[in-house]
Write an enzyme that holds these catalytic residues in place. Structure first.
Site, PDB file in Angstrom:
ATOM      1  N   LYS A 583       0.797  -1.229   0.000  1.00  0.00           N
ATOM      2  CA  LYS A 583       0.000   0.000   0.000  1.00  0.00           C
ATOM      3  C   LYS A 583       0.825   1.271   0.000  1.00  0.00           C
ATOM      4  O   LYS A 583       0.276   2.381  -0.107  1.00  0.00           O
ATOM      5  CB  LYS A 583      -0.915   0.006   1.227  1.00  0.00           C
ATOM      6  CG  LYS A 583      -2.033  -0.995   1.173  1.00  0.00           C
ATOM      7  CD  LYS A 583      -2.882  -0.953   2.422  1.00  0.00           C
ATOM      8  CE  LYS A 583      -2.218  -1.641   3.591  1.00  0.00           C
ATOM      9  NZ  LYS A 583      -2.108  -3.111   3.428  1.00  0.00           N
ATOM     10  N   VAL A 613      -6.878  -2.531  -0.594  1.00  0.00           N
ATOM     11  CA  VAL A 613      -8.054  -2.379   0.267  1.00  0.00           C
ATOM     12  C   VAL A 613      -8.957  -3.602   0.082  1.00  0.00           C
ATOM     13  O   VAL A 613      -9.344  -3.928  -1.039  1.00  0.00           O
ATOM     14  CB  VAL A 613      -8.846  -1.106  -0.090  1.00  0.00           C
ATOM     15  CG1 VAL A 613     -10.058  -0.969   0.840  1.00  0.00           C
ATOM     16  CG2 VAL A 613      -7.973   0.130  -0.018  1.00  0.00           C
ATOM     17  N   ALA A 615      -8.360  -6.836   0.517  1.00  0.00           N
ATOM     18  CA  ALA A 615      -7.755  -8.080   0.001  1.00  0.00           C
ATOM     19  C   ALA A 615      -8.326  -8.403  -1.367  1.00  0.00           C
ATOM     20  O   ALA A 615      -8.122  -7.655  -2.318  1.00  0.00           O
ATOM     21  CB  ALA A 615      -7.933  -9.222   0.997  1.00  0.00           C
ATOM     22  N   LEU A 617     -11.497  -8.443  -2.252  1.00  0.00           N
ATOM     23  CA  LEU A 617     -12.806  -7.838  -2.532  1.00  0.00           C
ATOM     24  C   LEU A 617     -12.691  -6.800  -3.650  1.00  0.00           C
ATOM     25  O   LEU A 617     -11.698  -6.058  -3.709  1.00  0.00           O
ATOM     26  CB  LEU A 617     -13.359  -7.165  -1.270  1.00  0.00           C
ATOM     27  CG  LEU A 617     -13.684  -8.080  -0.080  1.00  0.00           C
ATOM     28  CD1 LEU A 617     -14.157  -7.249   1.108  1.00  0.00           C
ATOM     29  CD2 LEU A 617     -14.742  -9.103  -0.462  1.00  0.00           C
ATOM     30  N   GLY A 668      -1.926 -15.346  11.523  1.00  0.00           N
ATOM     31  CA  GLY A 668      -1.467 -14.693  10.289  1.00  0.00           C
ATOM     32  C   GLY A 668      -2.266 -13.496   9.846  1.00  0.00           C
ATOM     33  O   GLY A 668      -2.173 -13.068   8.700  1.00  0.00           O
ATOM     34  N   GLU A 671       0.410  -7.813  10.775  1.00  0.00           N
ATOM     35  CA  GLU A 671       1.777  -7.626  10.317  1.00  0.00           C
ATOM     36  C   GLU A 671       2.722  -8.196  11.383  1.00  0.00           C
ATOM     37  O   GLU A 671       2.306  -8.427  12.533  1.00  0.00           O
ATOM     38  CB  GLU A 671       2.065  -6.127  10.120  1.00  0.00           C
ATOM     39  CG  GLU A 671       1.220  -5.450   9.061  1.00  0.00           C
ATOM     40  CD  GLU A 671       1.581  -5.887   7.651  1.00  0.00           C
ATOM     41  OE1 GLU A 671       2.681  -6.446   7.453  1.00  0.00           O
ATOM     42  OE2 GLU A 671       0.755  -5.683   6.744  1.00  0.00           O
ATOM     43  N   LYS A 686      -5.729   2.948   3.828  1.00  0.00           N
ATOM     44  CA  LYS A 686      -6.763   2.371   2.968  1.00  0.00           C
ATOM     45  C   LYS A 686      -7.855   3.382   2.632  1.00  0.00           C
ATOM     46  O   LYS A 686      -8.284   3.487   1.488  1.00  0.00           O
ATOM     47  CB  LYS A 686      -7.364   1.133   3.641  1.00  0.00           C
ATOM     48  CG  LYS A 686      -6.421  -0.055   3.698  1.00  0.00           C
ATOM     49  CD  LYS A 686      -7.023  -1.233   4.457  1.00  0.00           C
ATOM     50  CE  LYS A 686      -6.065  -2.409   4.476  1.00  0.00           C
ATOM     51  NZ  LYS A 686      -6.594  -3.564   5.246  1.00  0.00           N
TER      52      LYS A 686
END
Length: 816
Positions: A583, A613, A615, A617, A668, A671, A686
């Site tokens: 990003k 933003v 993933a 989608l 997971g 970060e 985002k």
């Protein structure tokens, strides 16, 4: 009768000559044949090397001559029965004595003229043809050797003599009228002037000899036997998918050979074309292959079923010369004067283009002729230069010509658009264009560094089965990278079959190592990256991508690195598409964000970052579609952090907040440093990206961030962070209890309204669209001019390596 010509590779050694003998024997059973042969492979160059050494007083010429003599003597011993060798061995030694005497004379005089060069180089074909004739006689064939030099008559332009066709045809007609032998063997390349001095027909002259003889004898067919199975759709050294052309017209073959198709020497076509004699190109090492048939009246499919083009040809080491000036406009004779001065220097003009204003003329010539051409032009236009009517000639070097050839192009619209479009999409700049009125040839001048890429792009576009080869360069081999690699390998067969696309991982790097392979990196090789990769950095990875210059290239950034985005602009300028999960670039300064998008647009490539933003989608794509269709985004309300949603969905007071964050990290969702998620920085980036894509000019500092973390949590390392979370458990418990007491839940929400954006922890009531959001799901609610009463809602998994990788994968497919 048929005429067969065998080139240097076909007669390179005893093994190959045996193959040639079988071909001649089989053909002579059906038809009388005349066979033209070249010198043994490399012999002509070595003869010239010996003579040039002698002219420099370099006594090494003696060892070169001796080496050549041994080569030919060895060949005689391998090909000729022992009892028949004596006379031929003596013949070979006698010829090399003469060659040595000639070199001794050159050594003494320190002079190597064109006339002497022709005399020395003629021995290559003279020797090979006599040895091959002796071999065929030893096998019982009815053979006669013909000295072509005594029948092919030329002027005295040594090293590149012009044929006297009238005298030559008379000589050859007389010979063939009297000849009763089944097989005639003759040397190619060699001729003589009217005084009997040896001359030669230039490099490739053996093909020309064969064509001259075929025309004079009214042969049924001329066959050129070489080491490839016919003329190819492109140079196979550049294009692995190049394939033989089954049939082609004389005109098409002429165009391809003129622009660098090495299998056929351009003048070869003229004599047989005049007599309408078919020419067939065959492979000595695969005689059963059909080869390429060249002629004017070939059976071809209907025009609509034919390919646009028959082949792509290319020439390297090209220079462009441009003469321009206001004094050229409307003045007759300028072009004639320019071409005449170049002709006087024997400089061949390969390509011509002129502006419609007559202000400039651009010529393509061989790079080796550049200095002579510049001197000739400046001398010829000396007065015009002094008066300022023309400017000094502009010279550009390091160029190449690529030509798309095909008679059928003239009946199809859009060929040029297709050609220039695919080149432009791969960042190949065209310096000059030429197209004849016959529309058989579209020639372009490009940088020599782009020649392999250009020829492959064109071949893929015009000759391959529409499967686009895509070269991926992957940055990042963490959770998302590994999932993406697995998806690519698993899905590639589907993409080939349904989308006509082949994804090839041509390079991969992590923070330490990188690995490259133009043929594609296998799963096993990827597993060995740490052991076999070379030292890596973002800069060296980008430099390697640029130097490889492969078509349809895509950089895929699935890192969180701040260094990788720094190479985006450099690669976009080279028309490398960018697909970024990272990003940082899209949320950098507004100026840099806009510059990246402008660079991509200006260089006909893609900069996609859908997974920045939501993933996998379709959030950014939806904004783009709304904007392109004329809608306007009025407000955005969203839960954009899968990590924070997971944390607040699972934090219920039965476990500490610290334990809940640790679980999110273990699974997971966070970060490596969870503070990047919990501090709201990631969410702020985002909403910034969404606002920018919606057309609003915001900087990161414009985002209001209402942090729920105590300031002390942001200090120290990750271990310190978890200890501090435990210390402030009461703070987090209070936040949770306040929400519960009012019948609400906690969600970390991003909002954009009235040109302003903010992120922070909110109490969400049960009636809100944000309430029923579970696990790691994200939700984005758009209100637009069209979606005002009932907003547009996008909801689904917004975190996780698998779905993020799938979003990146979708961007890759869209990018090419």
């Amino acid at each position: 009768m048929k005429v067969l010509k065998f080139g240097g590779t076909s007669v390179a050694n005893a093994e190959n000559i045996v193959k040639v003998g079988h071909i001649i024997k089989e053909e002579s059973i059906k038809n009388p044949v005349t066979v033209i042969v070249s010198a043994l492979h490399g012999v002509t160059d070595q003869l010239i090397q010996a003579a040039e050494s002698a002219s420099r007083n370099d006594a090494n010429y003696l060892s070169i001559v001796k080496e050549l003599e041994e080569k030919h003597l060895k060949l005689v011993r391998e090909l000729i029965p022992v009892l028949e060798q004596s006379s031929l061995l003596s013949f070979v030694k006698k010829q090399f004595n003469t060659i040595e005497d000639l070199c001794n004379g050159i050594y003494a005089l320190e002079e190597f003229t064109g006339r002497i060069k022709d005399k020395i180089t003629s021995y290559g074909e003279f020797l090979s043809s006599n040895i091959i004739a002796a071999r065929l006689k030893s096998e019982g064939l009815d053979v006669i050797w013909m000295d072509a030099a005594g029948y092919v008559i030329t002027n005295s332009n040594f090293t590149n003599a012009k044929v006297d066709f009238e005298a030559t045809e008379k000589n050859l007609e007389d010979f063939f009228q009297k000849n009763q032998h089944r097989v005639v063997i003759a040397p190619g390349f060699v001729a003589s002037d009217k005084k009997g001095n040896p001359t030669t027909l230039g490099r490739g002259g053996s093909d020309y000899t064969a064509s001259i003889i075929a025309a004079a004898a009214d042969a049924e067919e001329l066959q050129i036997w070489t080491d490839v199975s016919g003329m190819m759709t492109a140079d196979p050294r550049l294009v692995s998918a190049a394939k033989p052309i089954p049939q082609i017209s004389y005109a098409e073959a002429m165009e391809l050979s003129h622009f660098g198709a090495k299998v056929l020497y351009p003048p070869t076509l003229q004599p047989v074309m005049a007599k309408k004699i078919s020419l067939r190109i065959k492979n000595t090492f695969d005689p059963e292959a059909a080869g390429t048939l060249v002629g004017n009246h070939l059976e071809k499919p209907d025009a609509e079923q034919q390919e646009f083009a028959v082949g792509i040809s290319n020439m390297s080491r090209i220079a462009l010369l441009t003469l321009e000036g206001s004094g050229m406009i409307g003045i007759p004779g300028i072009s004639a004067k320019l071409f005449q001065c170049l002709s006087n220097e024997s400089i061949n003009v390969i390509l011509i283009t002129q502006s419609s204003s007559e202000h400039s003329i651009t010529l393509a010539i061989s790079e080796k002729d550049t200095a002579n051409a510049q001197h000739a032009i400046h001398s010829s236009f000396e007065d015009d230069l002094r008066l300022g009517k023309v400017e000094p000639v502009i010279i550009e070097t390091g160029l190449a010509i690529v030509a798309l050839v095909g008679e059928n192009m003239k009946s199809r619209s859009g060929v040029s658009a297709k050609m220039f479009g695919c080149l432009g999409n791969n960042g190949i700049n065209i310096r000059a264009i030429a197209q004849g009125s016959s529309e058989k040839n579209i020639s372009i001048v490009i940088s020599e560094a782009d020649i392999k890429k250009a020829v492959n792009v064109l071949h893929e576009e015009f000759f391959e089965s529409a499967i686009k080869q895509v070269h991926l360069y992957l940055c990042g081999t963490g959770n998302v990278g590994k999932k993406l690699i697995g998806q690519i390998y698993a899905q590639n067969d589907y993409l080939k079959e349904n989308l006509l696309m082949n994804l090839r991982i041509a390079g991969v790097c992590n923070s330490r190592k990188m690995l490259f392979s133009e043929k594609g990196i296998s799963e096993h090789e990827l597993s060995q990256l740490h052991e076999n990769g070379q030292e890596a950095s973002a800069g060296t990875f980008a430099a390697e991508i640029v130097s490889r210059n492969l078509r349809n290239s895509v950089l895929v950034d699935v890192t969180a690195s701040s260094e990788v985005p720094e190479i985006y602009e450099e690669l976009l300028k080279k028309s490398v598409n960018i697909v970024a999960c990272n990003k940082i670039a899209a949320s950098s300064s507004l100026e840099h964000y806009r510059q990246l998008k402008l660079t991509a647009r200006n260089h006909s490539c893609r900069f996609f970052f859908e997974t920045n933003v939501g993933a996998g989608l379709p959030v950014i794509g939806t904004i783009n579609d709304l904007m392109r269709s004329g809608d306007k985004i009025l407000s955005i309300q969203a839960v954009l952090s899968g990590t924070l949603n997971f944390v607040f969905n699972h934090y219920d007071g039965t476990r500490t907040f610290s334990e809940t964050v640790a679980q999110a990290q273990a699974e997971g969702y966070t970060e490596p440093d969870p503070r990047l998620d919990l501090a709201g920085t990631d969410v702020a980036r985002k909403i910034l990206i969404l606002a920018r894509e919606a057309g609003y000019a915001l900087e990161f500092d414009d985002i209001e961030n209402e942090s729920f973390l105590p300031e002390e949590c942001m200090q120290g390392n990750v271990e310190d962070f978890y200890r501090t979370l435990s210390k402030y458990e009461s703070h987090f418990k209070t936040l949770l209890d306040n929400a519960k007491n009012s019948g609400n839940i906690l969600k970390y929400v991003a909002e954009f309204r009235d040109g302003k954006a903010k992120v922070g922890l909110h109490h969400i009531a049960p009636e809100s669209d944000l309430f029923h959001l579970y696990g790691k799901d994200n939700i984005v609610i758009f209100k637009t001019l069209r979606y005002s009463d009932q907003p547009l809602v996008i909801k689904g998994a917004g975190a996780g390596a698998e779905v993020t990788a799938s979003g990146v994968f979708a961007d890759i497919v869209r990018s090419v």
